[in-house]
Design a protein around this motif. Structure first.
Motif, PDB file in Angstrom:
ATOM      1  N   GLY A 169       0.137  -5.555  10.268  1.00 16.35           N
ATOM      2  CA  GLY A 169      -0.673  -4.443  10.732  1.00 16.35           C
ATOM      3  C   GLY A 169      -1.115  -3.540   9.600  1.00 16.35           C
ATOM      4  N   PHE A 170      -0.182  -3.179   8.725  1.00 13.71           N
ATOM      5  CA  PHE A 170      -0.527  -2.235   7.656  1.00 13.71           C
ATOM      6  C   PHE A 170      -1.224  -2.917   6.483  1.00 13.71           C
ATOM      7  N   LEU A 171      -0.998  -4.204   6.296  1.00 13.69           N
ATOM      8  CA  LEU A 171      -1.788  -4.914   5.291  1.00 13.69           C
ATOM      9  C   LEU A 171      -3.237  -5.038   5.737  1.00 13.69           C
ATOM     10  N   SER A 172      -3.445  -5.250   7.036  1.00 13.53           N
ATOM     11  CA  SER A 172      -4.820  -5.285   7.546  1.00 13.53           C
ATOM     12  C   SER A 172      -5.467  -3.913   7.447  1.00 13.53           C
ATOM     13  N   ALA A 173      -4.643  -2.852   7.614  1.00 18.13           N
ATOM     14  CA  ALA A 173      -5.165  -1.493   7.448  1.00 18.13           C
ATOM     15  C   ALA A 173      -5.571  -1.232   6.003  1.00 18.13           C
ATOM     16  N   GLY A 186       0.390   1.486   1.071  1.00 17.16           N
ATOM     17  CA  GLY A 186      -1.032   1.775   0.888  1.00 17.16           C
ATOM     18  C   GLY A 186      -1.812   1.642   2.178  1.00 17.16           C
ATOM     19  N   GLY A 187      -1.470   0.638   2.993  1.00 18.13           N
ATOM     20  CA  GLY A 187      -2.116   0.484   4.293  1.00 18.13           C
ATOM     21  C   GLY A 187      -1.802   1.640   5.221  1.00 18.13           C
ATOM     22  N   TYR A 188      -0.559   2.108   5.189  1.00 25.29           N
ATOM     23  CA  TYR A 188      -0.176   3.265   6.014  1.00 25.29           C
ATOM     24  C   TYR A 188      -0.938   4.516   5.587  1.00 25.29           C
ATOM     25  N   LEU A 189      -1.049   4.727   4.266  1.00 22.61           N
ATOM     26  CA  LEU A 189      -1.761   5.906   3.765  1.00 22.61           C
ATOM     27  C   LEU A 189      -3.257   5.818   4.047  1.00 22.61           C
ATOM     28  N   ASN A 190      -3.794   4.608   4.091  1.00 19.54           N
ATOM     29  CA  ASN A 190      -5.206   4.431   4.445  1.00 19.54           C
ATOM     30  C   ASN A 190      -5.516   5.073   5.793  1.00 19.54           C
ATOM     31  N   GLY A 191      -4.662   4.776   6.784  1.00 17.40           N
ATOM     32  CA  GLY A 191      -4.884   5.333   8.116  1.00 17.40           C
ATOM     33  C   GLY A 191      -4.515   6.792   8.212  1.00 17.40           C
ATOM     34  N   LEU A 192      -3.472   7.189   7.487  1.00 16.12           N
ATOM     35  CA  LEU A 192      -2.993   8.569   7.567  1.00 16.12           C
ATOM     36  C   LEU A 192      -3.955   9.546   6.910  1.00 16.12           C
ATOM     37  N   LEU A 193      -4.491   9.182   5.753  1.00 19.81           N
ATOM     38  CA  LEU A 193      -5.339  10.078   4.968  1.00 19.81           C
ATOM     39  C   LEU A 193      -6.815   9.725   5.064  1.00 19.81           C
ATOM     40  N   ASP A 194      -7.137   8.666   5.807  1.00 17.96           N
ATOM     41  CA  ASP A 194      -8.517   8.218   5.969  1.00 17.96           C
ATOM     42  C   ASP A 194      -9.181   7.956   4.610  1.00 17.96           C
ATOM     43  N   ILE A 195      -8.481   7.183   3.781  1.00 14.41           N
ATOM     44  CA  ILE A 195      -9.004   6.797   2.474  1.00 14.41           C
ATOM     45  C   ILE A 195      -8.954   5.278   2.372  1.00 14.41           C
ATOM     46  N   ASN A 196      -9.502   4.753   1.303  1.00 13.65           N
ATOM     47  CA  ASN A 196      -9.503   3.304   1.088  1.00 13.65           C
ATOM     48  C   ASN A 196      -8.823   2.994  -0.239  1.00 13.65           C
ATOM     49  N   LEU A 197      -7.569   2.575  -0.154  1.00 10.02           N
ATOM     50  CA  LEU A 197      -6.801   2.262  -1.351  1.00 10.02           C
ATOM     51  C   LEU A 197      -6.890   0.797  -1.748  1.00 10.02           C
TER      52      LEU A 197
END
Length: 313
Positions: free
Chosen positions: A168-172, A45-56
């Motif tokens: 890193g990705f949990l913080s994202a 979910g953190g990776y997709l947050n940055g990739l798709l510019d969304i907030n999961l």
């Protein structure tokens, strides 16, 4: 939000097992594997947050609320009697006291502080190790490379790479800086994950040695188990003469490596018959996936804390 995401990871195994009671004996429906899946989904979910510019993060927070509700509702029958209610109240009191101690122990070496960001801004003392680890996790989150960024993103710094990847990705996912994750969120998400991994590991081995259908029930309803468990981790004796001194809390990469080790041993215990009855060259899809998961866990542990590679070998 971080507390609700922690609820999502904590209650995910129980929530899944509510709807798959018939498959409780399968290794891929064990609590250890399911909590690993929960953490992996949060990282994704953190990776997709940055990739798709969304907030999961709100999705995982909502999942945490729903799972808490379902697990609590289905557990009401077990604590409905007066005896179980008293036991539940005592366990809750121990949990609260132990949580206060864990938080105090995490900050006791002064490497981190809840006001870490403010200390940096004011020029107050901030330990370089915390800045070093947060910078690597931040570079993974932002650029997808293992580097401090001081000499450019193309200069690698392969140091506890997997734990930095996780943070890193949990913080994202939570849309916060990595330094805030180390200073504030780590005790909320990772430390409960660590202790729950250990508890699931002890339950798995308990089933092997006791070999009773209700062994899990007996463990979780034994007050002595919880008191000994917390006493061992708290190290009641003074920490000054001891070499350990809560490194399992001070070192974030160490915490992740130990937690994943508990999960590795627990998954092996839940599918122990594979090593006794099965021949390695007779594999079905379940057993093949089992071996792949073990290899992935072994690699993740080694990359989280390289010294663990020697320990596991």
């Amino acid at each position: 939000i971080s507390v609700l995401v922690s609820f999502y990871i904590i209650f995910f195994p129980k929530f899944i097992k509510i709807f798959f009671k018939k498959n409780n004996n399968k290794w891929y429906f064990s609590e250890s594997f399911l909590i690993l899946v929960a953490l992996a989904l949060a990282i994704l979910g953190g990776y997709l947050n940055g990739l798709l510019d969304i907030n999961l993060s709100y999705f995982f927070a909502l999942a945490g609320i729903l799972q808490l509700f379902f697990v609590f509702t289905f557990s009401l029958e077990e604590i409905s009697t007066k005896k179980n209610l008293l036991f539940f109240a005592l366990i809750l009191l121990i949990f609260i006291l132990f949580s206060i101690w864990v938080t105090s122990a995490y900050y006791s070496n002064f490497y981190l502080d809840p006001l870490m960001k403010e200390k940096i801004i004011n020029g107050a003392w901030a330990h370089r190790d915390s800045m070093f680890h947060a910078s690597i996790a931040g570079m993974i989150k932002t650029y997808g490379v293992v580097s401090t960024g001081l000499s450019g993103v193309d200069v690698p710094a392969y140091y506890h790479a997997f734990s930095h990847f996780v943070f890193g990705f949990l913080s994202a996912l939570l849309n916060i800086s990595t330094i805030n994750f180390y200073a504030l969120i780590f005790p909320i998400i990772i430390i409960p994950f660590f202790f729950l991994s250990f508890i699931y590991c002890t339950v798995s081995f308990h089933k092997i040695f006791i070999n009773k259908i209700n062994s899990k029930y007996l463990i979780f309803n034994n007050l002595n188990y919880w008191m000994v468990l917390f006493a061992l981790f708290a190290i009641i004796l003074t920490i000054c003469p001891l070499s350990e001194q809560y490194q399992y809390l001070y070192s974030q990469s160490y915490t992740v490596a130990i937690a994943l080790s508990f999960i590795l041993f627990s998954i092996i215990a839940t599918n122990f018959d594979f090593f006794i009855k099965k021949k390695l060259f007779v594999l079905n899809v379940s057993n093949l996936l089992f071996l792949i998961i073990l290899l992935i866990l072994f690699a993740s542990i080694s990359l989280s804390k390289f010294s663990f590679l020697y320990f596991l070998s």
